[in-house]
Design an enzyme around this catalytic site. Structure first.
Site, PDB file in Angstrom:
ATOM      1  N   SER A 262      45.746  35.363  37.477  1.00 19.14           N
ATOM      2  CA  SER A 262      44.963  35.070  38.680  1.00 19.14           C
ATOM      3  C   SER A 262      43.569  35.655  38.505  1.00 19.14           C
ATOM      4  O   SER A 262      43.265  36.298  37.502  1.00 19.14           O
ATOM      5  CB  SER A 262      45.635  35.689  39.903  1.00 19.14           C
ATOM      6  OG  SER A 262      45.430  37.088  39.879  1.00 19.14           O
ATOM      7  N   LYS A 263      42.767  35.447  39.525  1.00 22.44           N
ATOM      8  CA  LYS A 263      41.372  35.925  39.505  1.00 22.44           C
ATOM      9  C   LYS A 263      41.273  37.417  39.217  1.00 22.44           C
ATOM     10  O   LYS A 263      40.266  37.882  38.690  1.00 22.44           O
ATOM     11  CB  LYS A 263      40.722  35.635  40.854  1.00 22.44           C
ATOM     12  CG  LYS A 263      40.395  34.179  41.055  1.00 22.44           C
ATOM     13  CD  LYS A 263      39.283  34.053  42.084  1.00 22.44           C
ATOM     14  CE  LYS A 263      38.762  32.668  42.277  1.00 22.44           C
ATOM     15  NZ  LYS A 263      39.602  31.557  41.915  1.00 22.44           N
ATOM     16  N   ARG A 264      42.308  38.171  39.598  1.00 30.36           N
ATOM     17  CA  ARG A 264      42.268  39.608  39.350  1.00 30.36           C
ATOM     18  C   ARG A 264      42.149  39.912  37.861  1.00 30.36           C
ATOM     19  O   ARG A 264      41.657  40.953  37.461  1.00 30.36           O
ATOM     20  CB  ARG A 264      43.549  40.293  39.872  1.00 30.36           C
ATOM     21  CG  ARG A 264      43.599  40.476  41.379  1.00 30.36           C
ATOM     22  CD  ARG A 264      44.891  41.136  41.787  1.00 30.36           C
ATOM     23  NE  ARG A 264      46.042  40.356  41.347  1.00 30.36           N
ATOM     24  CZ  ARG A 264      46.943  40.731  40.449  1.00 30.36           C
ATOM     25  NH1 ARG A 264      46.833  41.912  39.864  1.00 30.36           N
ATOM     26  NH2 ARG A 264      47.952  39.947  40.128  1.00 30.36           N
ATOM     27  N   HIS A 265      42.666  39.014  37.022  1.00 33.06           N
ATOM     28  CA  HIS A 265      42.641  39.254  35.580  1.00 33.06           C
ATOM     29  C   HIS A 265      41.306  38.879  34.951  1.00 33.06           C
ATOM     30  O   HIS A 265      40.954  39.370  33.887  1.00 33.06           O
ATOM     31  CB  HIS A 265      43.752  38.459  34.893  1.00 33.06           C
ATOM     32  CG  HIS A 265      45.129  38.881  35.333  1.00 33.06           C
ATOM     33  ND1 HIS A 265      45.901  38.132  36.190  1.00 33.06           N
ATOM     34  CD2 HIS A 265      45.851  39.978  35.036  1.00 33.06           C
ATOM     35  CE1 HIS A 265      47.052  38.747  36.388  1.00 33.06           C
ATOM     36  NE2 HIS A 265      47.050  39.869  35.709  1.00 33.06           N
ATOM     37  N   GLY A 266      40.595  37.967  35.592  1.00 29.94           N
ATOM     38  CA  GLY A 266      39.327  37.490  35.019  1.00 29.94           C
ATOM     39  C   GLY A 266      39.150  36.026  35.381  1.00 29.94           C
ATOM     40  O   GLY A 266      39.757  35.540  36.332  1.00 29.94           O
TER      41      GLY A 266
END
Ligand code: GLU
Ligand code: ZN
Length: 505
Positions: A262-266
């Site tokens: 998800s966006k949390r990873h990049g």
């Protein structure tokens, strides 16, 4: 049915996004695998837009889908823009059809009218929640209505939905090409899901199954999060009396922490990767390896090779882990494969933005230098956007570095000056030589002068490129020419001499 039982050329698979967002890694991976599978089987790959949920739909996302796949460089054989024998390929253009099939299921006794209001459904949900009953979904309230009476109520205009009548007390089995045999007790399947909504729009389940059937889809390859829907779909195929396609649910794509990417990873949307300077070949190559292995030890594959090598046995069951560092490595590898001209074209927009040529486009001389500088940086780039900073010293005079920057290991300022003085006459000569001759020349000189090659090179490098770490010295010198090269060394010498304590002068 087994893949091998179908004769070559009959495979039809599809990518069926409901674009409520930008194209991201997961979706593109599904599309790519379907594309590769169809090609490997000399079949057809189809794009179908599942836009039944019009509230979440946005034309911009459709445009993003087209742009993304144009950029990635692979396409469908049939789709909304390409056309084909099974169109239209946009579900909102097929609405009438779904109603007909929902009614067909009612006639067959496999579906029924439900007159429950949204308020009633919500009330059951709240009561169950309050009672911690653990039950979820519809309570099958209208399942037992007399069918003639229900049809009458529906015909007279009473608001209704159509629900699938899941046969209770049975087990639904299907074979997944990757995960093997899967069984669900029908009593555990979503209780009688809605097929047709009260506004006459189909739900995903109905439209998806009807279209896969009408479009002759032989293989459904999709993300594992769809597994809970598959028993429902199998029950629908059985209810219609249709042959179900083969199923293959792809492993999840995780971040390095084992959570769904998800966006949390990049970055996750293809747009973001593109803006960051990823090359489409690198992305396609890397995405093709998310959950599949082709040849032992081989990491670089063209789309053509992948299309030849892909098969369902090459898929992995384990979740794929998205490794941003590895993707960077791929980008570097694909940059290395670019010709000078291709690389220059890739870098040019960044160079212009950075004002590399002094604000405007390059003049003829700058253009020549720019093109010729590609071999100097090709091996050192991960992203094209890194190039302008690395090349700046070829287009503008770099500021003279502080004295310590010039010092070879353990050398003093005075020794450094002596080294630069020795190197100065070499500079004009080396500017006219190829790499090999220049290297031999400076090596022979260092030997004769009794200095270490590295000690001689370091201050020259700093004088000519402005930094201790730089693109190759000989190539840089050649591009700068002997006047500019020697000029920079002289300028550096002047600055270093100024830094000497006066008593040494
Ligand atoms: N429309 C679904 C999606 O958004 C399709 C799932 C499937 O492939 O059946 O992914
Ligand atoms: Zn009901």
């Amino acid at each position: 049915m087994n893949t091998t039982e179908r004769s070559a050329g009959t495979v039809r698979d599809r990518y069926a996004p409901s674009p409520p967002g930008l194209q991201h890694i997961g979706g593109v991976r599904t599309a790519l695998f379907n594309y590769l599978f169809a090609r490997s089987q000399k079949g057809k790959f189809i794009l179908r837009l599942e836009d039944t949920d019009r509230t979440r739909f946005d034309e911009r996302y459709v445009q993003n889908l087209y742009d993304t796949f144009d950029w990635l460089g692979f396409r469908w054989n049939e789709g909304p823009d390409t056309g084909g024998p099974s169109g239209p390929y946009i579900q909102s253009e097929r609405f009438e059809l779904y109603k007909k099939y929902a009614l067909e299921l009612i006639e067959k006794g496999r579906a029924y009218y439900c007159f429950c209001s949204a308020q009633r459904i919500e009330k059951i949900r709240q009561e169950r929640e309050a009672a911690h009953s653990g039950e979820s979904g519809y309570d099958r309230h209208c399942r037992g209505l007399d069918s003639a009476e229900a049809a009458g109520r529906a015909a007279s205009g009473e608001a209704h939905t159509v629900r699938l009548k899941i046969p209770l007390g049975e087990v639904t089995r299907f074979h997944d090409k990757l995960l093997g045999d899967i069984e669900w007790k029908n009593d555990d399947v979503n209780p009688d899901p809605v097929l047709l909504k009260s506004d006459g729009f189909p739900t995903y389940h109905l439209a998806n199954v009807v279209d896969d059937h009408l479009m002759g889809i032989t293989h459904v390859m999709r993300a594992q999060e769809w597994i809970p829907s598959t028993p429902l779909h199998v029950i629908m195929y059985q209810s219609f009396g249709w042959e179900a396609p083969e199923f293959c649910h792809l492993p999840m794509v995780m971040g390095q922490d084992g959570k769904k990417l998800s966006k949390r990873h990049g970055a996750t949307s293809i747009d973001e990767f593109r803006k960051q300077g990823y090359l489409s070949e690198a992305l396609v190559n890397y995405i093709a390896l998310l959950g599949a292995s082709y040849e032992e030890g081989k990491e670089l594959y063209t789309l053509e090779e992948l299309a030849r090598l892909f098969s369902l046995d090459k898929l992995n069951k384990a979740p794929a882990v998205f490794d941003y560092k590895k993707l960077e490595w791929y980008n570097g590898q694909y940059i290395r494969m670019k010709s000078d001209g291709e690389l220059a074209r890739l870098i040019l927009p960044y160079a212009l933005e950075a004002g590399l040529f002094g604000g405007n486009g390059p003049d003829a001389a700058q253009e020549k230098t720019f093109l010729a500088s590609m071999p100097l940086i090709r091996e050192r780039l991960v992203f094209p956007g890194e190039a302008p900073a690395k090349l700046a010293y070829l287009f503008t005079e770099p500021p003279v570095a502080p004295p310590e920057e010039f010092f070879p290991k353990k050398a003093t300022l005075a020794e450094t000056i002596a080294l630069l003085e020795k190197g100065l006459p070499l500079v004009s000569e080396m500017a006219l030589m190829n790499d090999e001759d220049a290297e031999n020349h400076i090596k022979a000189f260092a030997e004769k002068a009794g200095v270490k090659l590295g000690d001689l090179m370091m201050p020259l490098r700093v004088a000519i490129t402005g930094a201790r770490v730089s693109p190759p010295l000989f190539g840089s010198l050649r591009l700068l020419g002997k006047e500019r090269g020697a000029g920079r060394v002289e300028k550096a010498l002047k600055a270093l001499r100024k830094a000497l304590p006066t008593e040494l002068l």
